[in-house]
Design an enzyme around this catalytic site. Structure first.
Site, PDB file in Angstrom:
ATOM      1  N   GLY A 240       1.352  -0.809  -0.050  1.00 35.76           N
ATOM      2  CA  GLY A 240      -0.106   0.720   0.353  1.00 35.76           C
ATOM      3  C   GLY A 240       0.691   1.348   0.063  1.00 35.76           C
ATOM      4  O   GLY A 240       0.221   2.312  -0.820  1.00 35.76           O
ATOM      5  N   GLY A 277       4.170  -3.686  -4.073  1.00 35.67           N
ATOM      6  CA  GLY A 277       4.025  -3.916  -5.177  1.00 35.67           C
ATOM      7  C   GLY A 277       4.561  -2.480  -5.530  1.00 35.67           C
ATOM      8  O   GLY A 277       5.621  -2.998  -5.691  1.00 35.67           O
ATOM      9  N   ARG A 278       3.576  -1.999  -5.612  1.00 37.32           N
ATOM     10  CA  ARG A 278       3.546  -0.596  -6.469  1.00 37.32           C
ATOM     11  C   ARG A 278       4.880   0.387  -6.018  1.00 37.32           C
ATOM     12  O   ARG A 278       5.723   0.818  -6.640  1.00 37.32           O
ATOM     13  CB  ARG A 278       2.732   0.879  -6.123  1.00 37.32           C
ATOM     14  CG  ARG A 278       2.635   1.397  -7.129  1.00 37.32           C
ATOM     15  CD  ARG A 278       1.339   2.862  -6.803  1.00 37.32           C
ATOM     16  NE  ARG A 278       0.010   2.240  -6.708  1.00 37.32           N
ATOM     17  CZ  ARG A 278      -0.949   2.588  -6.907  1.00 37.32           C
ATOM     18  NH1 ARG A 278      -1.134   2.924  -8.177  1.00 37.32           N
ATOM     19  NH2 ARG A 278      -1.641   1.256  -6.450  1.00 37.32           N
ATOM     20  N   CYS A 345     -10.754   3.854 -30.167  1.00 37.58           N
ATOM     21  CA  CYS A 345     -11.997   4.400 -30.134  1.00 37.58           C
ATOM     22  C   CYS A 345     -12.603   4.431 -28.866  1.00 37.58           C
ATOM     23  O   CYS A 345     -14.178   3.637 -28.606  1.00 37.58           O
ATOM     24  CB  CYS A 345     -13.135   3.754 -31.233  1.00 37.58           C
ATOM     25  SG  CYS A 345     -12.339   3.644 -32.642  1.00 37.58           S
ATOM     26  N   TYR A 374       1.318  -1.883 -12.593  1.00 36.88           N
ATOM     27  CA  TYR A 374      -0.523  -1.365 -12.871  1.00 36.88           C
ATOM     28  C   TYR A 374      -0.555  -1.274 -14.047  1.00 36.88           C
ATOM     29  O   TYR A 374      -1.053  -0.060 -14.422  1.00 36.88           O
ATOM     30  CB  TYR A 374      -0.574  -0.674 -12.164  1.00 36.88           C
ATOM     31  CG  TYR A 374      -1.446  -1.500 -10.789  1.00 36.88           C
ATOM     32  CD1 TYR A 374      -1.678  -2.951  -9.845  1.00 36.88           C
ATOM     33  CD2 TYR A 374      -0.356  -0.993  -9.469  1.00 36.88           C
ATOM     34  CE1 TYR A 374      -1.870  -3.055  -8.620  1.00 36.88           C
ATOM     35  CE2 TYR A 374      -0.192  -1.513  -8.455  1.00 36.88           C
ATOM     36  CZ  TYR A 374      -0.750  -2.467  -8.199  1.00 36.88           C
ATOM     37  OH  TYR A 374      -0.671  -3.287  -6.096  1.00 36.88           O
TER      38      TYR A 374
HETATM   39  C1  PLP Z   1      -2.684  -5.119  -4.641  1.00 34.80           C
HETATM   40  C2  PLP Z   1      -2.306  -5.835  -3.014  1.00 34.80           C
HETATM   41  C3  PLP Z   1      -0.555  -5.683  -2.871  1.00 34.80           C
HETATM   42  C4  PLP Z   1      -0.113  -4.739  -3.228  1.00 34.80           C
HETATM   43  O1  PLP Z   1      -0.275  -3.449  -3.597  1.00 34.80           O
HETATM   44  P1  PLP Z   1       0.102  -2.168  -3.447  1.00 34.80           P
HETATM   45  O2  PLP Z   1      -0.001  -1.764  -3.388  1.00 34.80           O
HETATM   46  O3  PLP Z   1       1.158  -1.818  -4.680  1.00 34.80           O
HETATM   47  O4  PLP Z   1       1.757  -2.018  -2.546  1.00 34.80           O
HETATM   48  C5  PLP Z   1      -0.276  -6.260  -1.292  1.00 34.80           C
HETATM   49  N1  PLP Z   1      -1.504  -6.781  -0.750  1.00 34.80           N
HETATM   50  C6  PLP Z   1      -2.327  -7.427  -1.173  1.00 34.80           C
HETATM   51  C7  PLP Z   1      -3.420  -8.348  -1.025  1.00 34.80           C
HETATM   52  C8  PLP Z   1      -3.079  -6.763  -2.625  1.00 34.80           C
HETATM   53  O5  PLP Z   1      -4.655  -7.073  -3.261  1.00 34.80           O
END
Ligand code: PLP
Length: 415
Positions: A240, A277-278, A345, A374
């Site tokens: 997150g 992730g991000r 389009c 993403y």
């Molecule tokens: C999407 C997700 C993440 C990663 O979130 P980021 O905001 O990209 O760090 C981690 N855990 C779960 C369960 C997710 O669905």
């Protein structure tokens, strides 16, 4: 590595490779990722957790390219998956299944069996029915599954309005207020051990305080569950942390966040798992595109490029902001306020709206910044557009990590 994408004497580089070289040789649109940039962000997490019983499980859904997963596996990362397809990718990339956690509200029977077969670390369960199914399947396979319940910690939205998944009204998780009963009802299951607590409160958090608030609530929950006799061993806090997409955004300080988290978790005897992730891949990636046309409708100006919502859907889907910059300083003076649009389009097919940009002309190359997360993973073949190539840069070298799709790829499997 401070910033893997950097301008030197007017020319945009990824590490030590000029991006225009990649745009010309690999073609556009193309995603480019910096291996050094990804490693640096992963190492920031690893360093911040040094000495703790902790693990970083990179969230594959942010960017699942095999080359990206391979380099993170080599760093020792675990992985957070949300589907059987992502588990397959992790295994192909040499990831260790014993460091994999499986999240998601809709795991199918086949996906659960696949995960049990490979021996993942834990399931993060989102309903009682899912826990019961995992128990039944594990029993049939002669396995014992480790699981956590994904809890919805109901972090106060008034102080933190940008949280998107951690509230009671969202589909994710089980409400923290009733979750102890869920553990109680699953107590008798013979093939599932509920040995963790998990949450993931949302994404693109530029302030870590809601995550810390959630961590505190989750530690307290673990203590209550232990008092009821559950052997809770791990706390999975999800991902997150956000990244700056706009020039004014402040980058959350991963080190400071982890120091504060350490203060909450150390001494509880809980293992800490994180699922970023991000924040690991977003800033290490760009999408390169070429300007096809300029046009104006009355007083509205359009820059038509060869990338679109099929390559990068975030602007169309969430109105997300991505900086767009030329690969080389424009030859023409002055700026233009324009919409940057693609060939698809749909009126919603834009990469930027009403943006002040240099005088970009047909043939010029641009980089759509902060596109490592993403991006390609959410691309599509809408309008029969082949999905773009992905390139990985490492130092002075670069290679195609995924080929551009061909028309042949587009009809594969069709009768
Ligand atoms: C999407 C997700 C993440 C990663 O979130 P980021 O905001 O990209 O760090 C981690 N855990 C779960 C369960 C997710 O669905």
């Amino acid at each position: 590595m401070a910033n893997p994408i950097e301008r030197r004497e007017g020319v945009l580089f990824c590490e030590n490779v000029e991006l225009e070289t990649i745009a010309r040789e690999a073609g556009t649109p193309v995603y480019v990722y910096s291996a050094g940039g990804i490693r640096a962000r992963y190492r920031e997490y690893a360093a911040g957790l040094e000495g703790m019983d902790a693990r970083v499980c990179y969230a594959v859904k942010a960017n699942g390219n095999l080359s990206v997963l391979r380099l993170l596996a080599a760093e020792g990362a675990g992985f957070d998956i949300v589907s059987g397809g992502e588990l397959d990718r992790v295994l192909r990339a040499g990831g260790d299944p014993a460091k994999v956690v499986f999240a998601g509200v809709g795991k199918t029977r086949e996906e659960i069996e696949f995960a049990l077969e490979t021996g993942i670390a834990a399931f993060n369960c989102e309903s009682e029915a899912e826990i019961a199914l995992i128990d039944a399947l594990a029993g049939r396979m002669g396995k014992r599954a480790s699981a956590a319940v994904r809890v919805n910690p109901d972090v106060n939205p008034e102080t933190h309005p940008y949280i998107s998944t951690g509230l009671r009204e969202h589909k994710f998780g089980i409400d923290i207020h009733g979750v102890e009963e869920v553990y109680e009802r699953a107590r008798g299951l013979r093939n599932v051990s509920l040995e963790g607590v998990a949450c993931h409160i949302g994404s693109q958090l530029l302030d870590a305080s809601p995550l810390l608030e959630a961590a505190q609530k989750m530690v307290e929950l673990a203590v209550r569950l232990r008092a009821r006799g559950f052997a809770i061993r791990h706390l999975d806090l999800g991902g997150g942390l956000g990244v700056p997409y706009k020039p004014g955004d402040a980058r959350p300080d991963v080190g400071a966040f982890l120091r504060a988290l350490r203060g909450i978790v150390v001494g509880t005897g809980l293992r800490l798992w994180l699922e970023p992730g991000r924040s690991i891949v977003a800033e290490a990636g760009v999408l390169l595109a070429r300007v096809l046309y300029r046009k104006s409708n009355g007083d509205k100006e359009f820059i038509v490029v060869d990338a679109s919502m099929t390559e990068l859907i975030r602007p169309a889907l969430y109105g997300a902001h991505h900086e767009i910059v030329p690969l080389r300083k424009s030859r023409l003076p002055g700026t233009v306020t324009a919409d940057v649009v693609g060939p698809v389009c749909e009126t919603g097919d834009f990469l930027a709206r009403g943006r002040e940009l240099p005088q970009l002309m047909p043939g010029d190359f641009v980089a759509v910044m902060t596109a490592g997360a993403y991006g390609w993973v959410a691309s599509s073949n809408y309008n029969a557009r082949p999905r773009p190539a992905e390139v990985l840069v490492d130092g002075t070298g670069w290679g195609v990590a995924r080929k551009r799709e061909t028309y042949e790829d587009l009809v594969r499997g069709e009768a």
